[in-house]
Design a protein around this motif. Structure first.
Motif, PDB file in Angstrom:
ATOM      1  N   LEU A  47     -29.473  16.262 -13.298  1.00  0.00           N
ATOM      2  CA  LEU A  47     -30.761  16.960 -13.313  1.00  0.00           C
ATOM      3  C   LEU A  47     -31.449  16.936 -11.953  1.00  0.00           C
ATOM      4  O   LEU A  47     -32.664  17.075 -11.863  1.00  0.00           O
ATOM      5  CB  LEU A  47     -31.678  16.335 -14.366  1.00  0.00           C
ATOM      6  N   ALA A  52     -32.929  22.489 -12.573  1.00  0.00           N
ATOM      7  CA  ALA A  52     -32.980  21.539 -13.690  1.00  0.00           C
ATOM      8  C   ALA A  52     -34.223  21.738 -14.552  1.00  0.00           C
ATOM      9  O   ALA A  52     -34.149  21.651 -15.773  1.00  0.00           O
ATOM     10  CB  ALA A  52     -32.913  20.108 -13.174  1.00  0.00           C
ATOM     11  N   GLY A  53     -35.343  22.027 -13.938  1.00  0.00           N
ATOM     12  CA  GLY A  53     -36.574  22.244 -14.706  1.00  0.00           C
ATOM     13  C   GLY A  53     -36.448  23.431 -15.635  1.00  0.00           C
ATOM     14  O   GLY A  53     -36.847  23.375 -16.806  1.00  0.00           O
ATOM     15  N   ARG A  54     -35.870  24.522 -15.116  1.00  0.00           N
ATOM     16  CA  ARG A  54     -35.654  25.719 -15.926  1.00  0.00           C
ATOM     17  C   ARG A  54     -34.656  25.431 -17.045  1.00  0.00           C
ATOM     18  O   ARG A  54     -34.849  25.854 -18.191  1.00  0.00           O
ATOM     19  CB  ARG A  54     -35.150  26.863 -15.045  1.00  0.00           C
ATOM     20  N   ASP A  55     -33.608  24.690 -16.720  1.00  0.00           N
ATOM     21  CA  ASP A  55     -32.609  24.338 -17.729  1.00  0.00           C
ATOM     22  C   ASP A  55     -33.230  23.532 -18.862  1.00  0.00           C
ATOM     23  O   ASP A  55     -32.954  23.778 -20.040  1.00  0.00           O
ATOM     24  CB  ASP A  55     -31.467  23.531 -17.102  1.00  0.00           C
ATOM     25  N   LEU A  56     -34.064  22.558 -18.512  1.00  0.00           N
ATOM     26  CA  LEU A  56     -34.721  21.744 -19.537  1.00  0.00           C
ATOM     27  C   LEU A  56     -35.666  22.583 -20.388  1.00  0.00           C
ATOM     28  O   LEU A  56     -35.743  22.388 -21.604  1.00  0.00           O
ATOM     29  CB  LEU A  56     -35.475  20.583 -18.897  1.00  0.00           C
ATOM     30  N   ALA A  57     -36.378  23.519 -19.756  1.00  0.00           N
ATOM     31  CA  ALA A  57     -37.274  24.394 -20.514  1.00  0.00           C
ATOM     32  C   ALA A  57     -36.480  25.249 -21.502  1.00  0.00           C
ATOM     33  O   ALA A  57     -36.888  25.430 -22.656  1.00  0.00           O
ATOM     34  CB  ALA A  57     -38.084  25.273 -19.566  1.00  0.00           C
TER      35      ALA A  57
END
Length: 99
Positions: A47, A52-57
């Motif tokens: 991450l 990574a932020g977009r993936d987590l969202a």
């Protein structure tokens, strides 16, 4: 007796200050150590990249959609079971009236 992470850090900073280390320096070291540990943990989890932020969202949205679908499926199943039970009761009552 185990001391929580924040208490251990505070105790170590106090010990370093008592032994002559500058409090600001100790806090800086603790902050850098925290940053380094967080970066290592994120890297190990895959991450650490910019997306990574977009993936987590997206994963959170997918999980929310899955939960909504699961809830709707259970509600439909419960409705179907209730309809079958009520149908069976109505059929039993109807047969009793016809006798």
């Amino acid at each position: 007796m185990e001391i929580g992470g924040g208490a251990v850090l505070a105790q170590l900073i106090a010990q370093g200050a008592a032994q002559g280390a500058d409090l600001a320096t100790l806090r800086g070291i603790a902050e850098e150590a925290g940053e380094l540990g967080a970066t290592r943990a994120l890297t190990r989890l895959g991450l650490a990249d910019a997306g990574a932020g977009r993936d987590l969202a997206e994963l959170r949205a997918l999980l929310a959609a899955w939960r909504d679908a699961k809830r709707a499926a259970w509600q439909r199943f419960a409705g179907w079971v209730a309809a079958v039970v009520l149908g069976l009761i109505a059929a039993r009552l109807g047969m009793g009236v016809m006798r």
